[in-house]
Scaffold this active site. Structure first.
Site, PDB file in Angstrom:
ATOM      1  N   ASP A 296      21.160 -42.095  -7.208  1.00 31.04           N
ATOM      2  CA  ASP A 296      22.764 -42.110  -8.019  1.00 31.04           C
ATOM      3  C   ASP A 296      22.717 -40.953  -8.928  1.00 31.04           C
ATOM      4  OD1 ASP A 296      25.179 -43.006  -8.568  1.00 31.04           O
ATOM      5  OD2 ASP A 296      24.127 -45.146  -7.639  1.00 31.04           O
TER       6      ASP A 296
ATOM      7  N   ASP B  95      23.921 -35.861  -7.570  1.00 33.08           N
ATOM      8  CA  ASP B  95      25.388 -35.869  -7.633  1.00 33.08           C
ATOM      9  C   ASP B  95      25.532 -35.196  -6.976  1.00 33.08           C
ATOM     10  OD1 ASP B  95      27.532 -34.845  -9.046  1.00 33.08           O
ATOM     11  OD2 ASP B  95      27.434 -34.362 -10.796  1.00 33.08           O
ATOM     12  N   PHE B  96      26.245 -36.481  -6.021  1.00 32.79           N
ATOM     13  CA  PHE B  96      26.680 -36.140  -4.420  1.00 32.79           C
ATOM     14  C   PHE B  96      27.245 -35.229  -4.198  1.00 32.79           C
ATOM     15  CE2 PHE B  96      27.545 -40.231  -4.177  1.00 32.79           C
ATOM     16  CZ  PHE B  96      29.009 -40.091  -4.032  1.00 32.79           C
TER      17      PHE B  96
ATOM     18  N   HIS C 206      34.012 -44.431   1.765  1.00 32.82           N
ATOM     19  CA  HIS C 206      35.667 -44.906   1.519  1.00 32.82           C
ATOM     20  C   HIS C 206      36.033 -44.635  -0.013  1.00 32.82           C
ATOM     21  CE1 HIS C 206      35.321 -48.981  -0.649  1.00 32.82           C
ATOM     22  NE2 HIS C 206      33.896 -48.118  -1.111  1.00 32.82           N
TER      23      HIS C 206
END
Lengths: 340, 340
Positions: free
Chosen positions: A203, A230-231, A249
């Site tokens: 995360d 940091d995706f 989502h």
């Protein structure tokens, strides 16, 4: 002519009454005050700083909603937590879901007041509406609120994470990476149940210490690594299984595709990508909570939205996954799984 | 350890989602647009002036809540009203309850956002909070809004009024006066079912023409008189039966007693006073709606409150009534009846 009963529609349309009653009770700490003892209405009134006018109406509504129990009647009556309330609504319980409900009380209840505007404009109705920063920006600025939020989200996901760890076949795999893993709960359930698995929970940097604390407390730091990701900016760590709980989502289609691509890139051939969400049923007829969660994404982000297993299948095949399946978890939640 | 499912508590606490979805749909006129035809999502989007982002999420949530029906899937799918929605939520229907839901949407949803403050202070949280005038003052200033409100209240009470006209034994009586009778609906049901009864429906002067219109439309003006009454300032008209629908709960104890006394004074010996309300059960354990209606009285008026049959009995005996009984009507409503 016999008049029909509008009761069912009234019950749906006025359901903000029981909702707000429970949310205010959580905010006021009713269930925490009753943590280890039964109290009379008068005692609760003083302990919680309430005005005498509303206190029995509040408490007896909670009795009628079956979240408090009451022994006796009148002024001597004592209120106590039901087992369910003691488990989920007392701040001292490790299964506390009140963090999520507190967030719903402080933020979502009011923002949903502008649902009509959201439907007309397609624009978010949260803090960003009047020039405030977004929800995540706010959260990540304050480590204590961030930890609260992460634990609140974990609280409502615990049962789903446990069910996923049970139902998904981990036998063919050795490593898992949970992207956007918050407190690391999913990794904890998987590591506990499948001693052959090594997990990484990723995360943003601010969240890593929270995850590390939780993993240490479970004595699982040998088999679970908490690391920073940091995706949208960095490639995902390589793993046999990539999971994302309630992440996809939050984004529009373009960013969803970017995340699915990043998962694909990090997996070996035969690897699996699992999105744990309130997946809408393919017919969009029965998962009311999933559909409303999508309206909530409109309220929070505008162009973000929830999706069906069929949507997920289409996106994943486009990127190159071979096949997908849907594994039902608890209540409205499922895991959508794509195999490379 | 197996994680328990917080589903039931989440469903209560988040019930403002389905509530607000239905309220926004009523506000937007979804059910009225589908009055006489089925429409696709795109057609509804244009007809209602919606942004494309939220339209299928809105409509499919309404399908999942079973207030809309949908034929087919995808872009060609057509939405239509269920029988229940056509009956209660289409503005063209005489049984429209949307007036009440519109009021809940515009006013109560937001005011309930301040429930915690109401519980702490005992003060109302409606228009009066920031120096606005009260709800009734507002309403009585605008004849069109007043008529809308009166019809909305009548809409949700129709089934109860009809049941009261059926269940209450009118044989011993000849005259009835309905105090605060709004559109005159209760008198209409009683006069229709009991040809020997003569009724008077009383309300503030602004309401009288609305009642007269409704009574004329039913061809009942020979047997029902609509007349003006300021019920705190004038004695009630003499009658064998005095009724009050959803009036007593609007006031504090002192004013409740004043109204019960006025009813007593207007009745002959053997006469009956009936209060039609969401009477709370004596144990205050099961009528959730009645208990929450009392919290709503806190939100609207501060010191006003709903009550049990036992409360009603105590007040009425104090004033001189011989005995009381409770007649269950539909859903959460009952008639509390006191005999002189």
């Amino acid at each position: 002519m016999t008049q029909r009963d509008p009761g069912r529609l009234m019950q749906i349309g006025m359901a903000f009454w029981p909702a707000k009653t429970l949310l205010s009770a959580v905010e006021l700490g009713v269930f925490t005050a009753l943590s280890d003892k039964a109290l009379t209405a008068r005692e609760l009134q003083h302990e919680l700083g309430l005005h005498p006018r509303g206190v029995t109406d509040l408490l007896d509504t909670l009795v009628a909603l079956d979240v408090l129990a009451r022994d006796g009647e009148g002024e001597a009556a004592q209120y106590r937590n039901t087992d369910e309330a003691a488990h989920f609504l007392d701040r001292n319980s490790s299964a506390y879901i009140g963090g999520f409900l507190e967030m719903a009380n402080t933020r979502l209840y009011r923002f949903w007041g502008d649902l009509t505007e959201a439907l007309k404009t397609g624009r978010p109705q949260n803090e960003t509406k009047h020039g405030g920063t977004g929800m995540f920006e706010e959260l990540y600025r304050d480590p204590q609120r961030l930890e609260q939020f992460a634990r609140a989200m974990a609280g409502i996901s615990l049962a789903n994470f446990e069910t996923f760890a049970e139902k998904f076949d981990f036998a063919p795999y050795k490593t898992m990476c949970d992207v956007g893993g918050a407190t690391g709960q999913l990794s904890i359930f998987v590591a506990r149940r499948h001693p052959h698995m090594k997990c990484t929970t990723c995360d943003l940097p601010a969240v890593v210490p929270i995850a590390r604390k939780t993993i240490d407390a479970q004595g699982l730091s040998e088999r679970i690594t908490a690391s920073s990701l940091d995706f949208f900016r960095e490639p995902f760590p390589k793993a046999d299984v990539i999971t994302m709980g309630m992440i996809l989502h939050d984004w529009n289609l373009e960013k969803k595709m970017q995340l699915i691509q990043a998962a694909y890139d990090a997996l070996p051939s035969g690897g699996a990508f699992a999105a744990i969400e309130n997946l809408i049923d393919d017919e969009r007829r029965s998962n009311t909570f999933g559909l409303m969660m999508s309206l909530n994404m409109l309220i929070e982000f505008g162009d973000a939205f929830d999706f069906t297993g069929r949507d997920f299948d289409g996106w994943c095949r486009k990127i190159g996954f071979r096949r997908t399946e849907v594994i039902p978890l608890r209540g409205p939640a499922s895991a959508a799984v794509a195999y490379k």
